[in-house]
Write an enzyme that holds these catalytic residues in place. Structure first.
Site, PDB file in Angstrom:
ATOM      1  N   HIS A 164      11.563  17.809 -13.970  1.00 47.85           N
ATOM      2  CA  HIS A 164      10.428  19.046 -14.486  1.00 47.85           C
ATOM      3  C   HIS A 164      10.548  20.162 -15.500  1.00 47.85           C
ATOM      4  CE1 HIS A 164       8.250  22.119 -11.845  1.00 47.85           C
ATOM      5  NE2 HIS A 164       7.860  21.343 -11.030  1.00 47.85           N
TER       6      HIS A 164
ATOM      7  N   GLU B 216       1.805  14.651 -14.036  1.00 42.68           N
ATOM      8  CA  GLU B 216       1.685  15.542 -12.926  1.00 42.68           C
ATOM      9  C   GLU B 216       0.567  16.580 -14.312  1.00 42.68           C
ATOM     10  OE1 GLU B 216       4.928  15.883 -10.955  1.00 42.68           O
ATOM     11  OE2 GLU B 216       4.941  18.648 -11.734  1.00 42.68           O
TER      12      GLU B 216
ATOM     13  N   ARG C  20      12.734  11.135  -2.701  1.00 43.50           N
ATOM     14  CA  ARG C  20      12.507  12.077  -3.844  1.00 43.50           C
ATOM     15  C   ARG C  20      13.845  12.941  -3.194  1.00 43.50           C
ATOM     16  NH1 ARG C  20       9.622  16.757  -6.860  1.00 43.50           N
ATOM     17  NH2 ARG C  20      10.708  18.372  -5.385  1.00 43.50           N
TER      18      ARG C  20
ATOM     19  N   GLU D  82      11.435  11.928 -13.334  1.00 43.28           N
ATOM     20  CA  GLU D  82      10.763  12.111 -13.414  1.00 43.28           C
ATOM     21  C   GLU D  82      10.045  13.358 -14.940  1.00 43.28           C
ATOM     22  OE1 GLU D  82       8.223  13.315  -9.856  1.00 43.28           O
ATOM     23  OE2 GLU D  82       6.892  14.643 -10.810  1.00 43.28           O
TER      24      GLU D  82
ATOM     25  N   ASP E 103      12.661  14.854  -9.670  1.00 40.73           N
ATOM     26  CA  ASP E 103      11.983  14.918 -10.741  1.00 40.73           C
ATOM     27  C   ASP E 103      12.878  15.675 -11.664  1.00 40.73           C
ATOM     28  OD1 ASP E 103      10.185  16.609 -11.887  1.00 40.73           O
ATOM     29  OD2 ASP E 103       9.114  16.788 -10.144  1.00 40.73           O
TER      30      ASP E 103
HETATM   31  O1  KDG Z   1       2.147  23.151  -8.564  1.00 40.26           O
HETATM   32  C1  KDG Z   1       3.143  22.912  -8.993  1.00 40.26           C
HETATM   33  C2  KDG Z   1       3.475  21.419  -8.216  1.00 40.26           C
HETATM   34  O2  KDG Z   1       2.269  20.589  -8.096  1.00 40.26           O
HETATM   35  C3  KDG Z   1       4.521  20.649  -9.347  1.00 40.26           C
HETATM   36  O3  KDG Z   1       6.390  21.650  -9.102  1.00 40.26           O
HETATM   37  C4  KDG Z   1       5.282  19.895  -8.150  1.00 40.26           C
HETATM   38  O4  KDG Z   1       6.274  18.789  -9.703  1.00 40.26           O
HETATM   39  C5  KDG Z   1       6.154  18.717  -8.694  1.00 40.26           C
HETATM   40  C6  KDG Z   1       5.962  17.625  -7.557  1.00 40.26           C
HETATM   41  O5  KDG Z   1       5.868  16.351  -8.882  1.00 40.26           O
HETATM   42  O6  KDG Z   1       5.535  17.117  -6.806  1.00 40.26           O
HETATM   43 MG    MG Z   2       6.721  16.946  -9.923  1.00 41.77          MG
END
Ligand code: KDG
Ligand code: MG
Length: 412
Positions: A222, A272, A147, A246, A220
């Site tokens: 996020h 997640e 990643r 992601e 990611d």
């Molecule tokens: O607690 C928050 C994390 O688990 C998160 O920010 C991690 O996005 C994440 C990942 O893809 O591992």
């Molecule tokens: Mg994540």
């Protein structure tokens, strides 16, 4: 095999973990992970005050029945706190069943569907040279899928970049990205989606030029984009052939992904922060994602995540279970057993824990040549040293949040 006691153990070797230990009348015990990053004590109270009294005297072999009882008898359903608590009970009961049978849990789930689980690690850097170094470092550690998170010009600190502040806050343990800050109040970070959308494709272009076309690369988002911004990003990353993009939008709006899908062939991963099959109802049925990101710890345990994966399998959607450092070694082991057994395994996120954590949790899973394996010990294969755990008391920690340049709070 009745449940005689259930203890909630909170420990903080570098970061907080919540573990449920269930012991049966014949002396067998099982462990379950109930860690909810930044809100740990809410799950502790839910377990200690509401769930433990319901467990005492129950038949430990009745996993499905216990799951249904905890889920339905609460009346109030779902939510991260409830589902993490139910998950911990579920994992502990699978651990007990495995120990009683003398088999690793993956055997009870149907046996191995593969020889190992492809894992991805987290490379990151503020600037390109650091990103390259971090990718090389992950290669040397054996990772075969990586990643990539990058800084964005003009933004001081953003999600996914291992920073010195985090390094120091974690007492000098290099976590590849541990966002929760210990002590104090949540860190404020800054965000600008247009700068991000302009910058990220240039980084992936440079990474592909440096490392070639073979290496599976992930990214990611996020949850920080609107649907049309996510569509733009997916499209602009297409030339760099990502394994997945992601959490491109805030995950609670499932329909948003229809728009993203119309515009891009970049594979999508989400979930997640989901905690039940109902969060996936529309996106799986309409094939709006390619990978399920839930963790066993946050989505009701092995029993419930297995159901999500069976539903996903109808549509050729695979697993990409959440495995950052806030999933304890117990939670990680549980998803390795599930990943071994299901047919539609995709990839497993794997961030290594620090040395102190490894002393508290003795693990039998292995990571070799880019592949994880849960090991052959009966049960989940992870033990907890209660005395060692007791030497690391809980430290309040918060996840950061974002503000835009005009002060508006933004998704982090
Ligand atoms: O607690 C928050 C994390 O688990 C998160 O920010 C991690 O996005 C994440 C990942 O893809 O591992
Ligand atoms: Mg994540």
């Amino acid at each position: 095999m009745n449940i005689e006691s259930a203890d909630v153990i909170v420990t903080s070797p570098n970061r907080n973990f919540v573990t449920l230990k269930i012991t049966t009348s014949d002396g067998v015990y099982g462990l379950g992970d109930a860690t909810l990053n930044g809100r740990e004590l809410a799950v502790v109270a839910y377990l200690r005050d509401h769930v433990v009294p319901l467990l005492i005297g129950r038949d430990a072999s009745r996993i499905e029945d216990t799951w249904q009882f905890l889920y339905r008898s609460a009346y109030w359903r779902r939510g991260p706190v409830t589902m993490a608590a139910v998950a911990a009970v579920d994992m502990a009961l699978w651990d007990i069943k495995g120990k009683a049978a003398g088999m690793p849990v993956y055997q009870l789930l149907g046996g191995a569907s593969r020889t190992g689980l492809l894992a991805y690690g987290h490379a990151s850097g503020k600037e390109l040279p650091e990103v390259f170094d971090s990718i090389r470092d992950h290669h040397e550690q054996g990772y075969r899928a990586i990643r990539v998170q990058t800084g964005v010009p003009g933004l001081k600190s953003i999600y996914g970049i291992a920073s010195n502040a985090t390094f120091e806050a974690n007492s000098g343990v290099r976590y590849d990205h541990e966002p929760a800050q210990r002590g104090g109040l949540p860190n404020e970070e800054d965000w600008d989606t247009r700068s991000y959308l302009r910058h990220v494709p240039t980084v992936f272009e440079a990474v592909r030029n440096e490392f070639g076309p073979e290496l599976p690369l992930l990214h990611d988002g996020h949850h920080r984009m609107t649907p049309i911004q996510a569509a733009q990003l997916g499209k602009s990353l297409e030339p760099y052939d990502l394994f997945w993009l992601e959490d491109c939008t805030p995950a609670e709006n499932q329909e948003a992904l229809r728009l993203v899908r119309q515009h891009t062939t970049t594979p999508l991963a989400i979930g997640e922060i989901f905690n039940s099959i109902w969060d996936y109802q529309l996106i799986i049925r309409e094939q709006l994602v390619d990978y399920v990101r839930s963790a066993v710890t946050h989505a009701g345990g092995i029993t419930h995540l297995k159901k999500i994966m069976e539903y996903a399998s109808i549509y050729q959607i695979k697993s990409g279970f959440h495995g950052p450092t806030d999933i304890s070694p117990v939670g990680l082991a549980a998803q390795l057993h599930l990943g071994m057994a299901i047919h539609n395994f995709g990839i497993q996120e794997y961030m290594k824990h620090g040395e102190k954590t490894d002393r508290v949790f003795q693990q039998s899973f292995t990571f070799e040549d880019g592949y994880l394996h849960p090991g052959e010990k009966p049960g989940l294969g992870v033990d907890l040293d209660v005395d060692e755990a007791g030497t690391y008391p809980y430290v309040r920690a918060y996840l950061p949040y974002n503000r835009l340049a005009d002060g508006t709070v933004h998704d982090w």
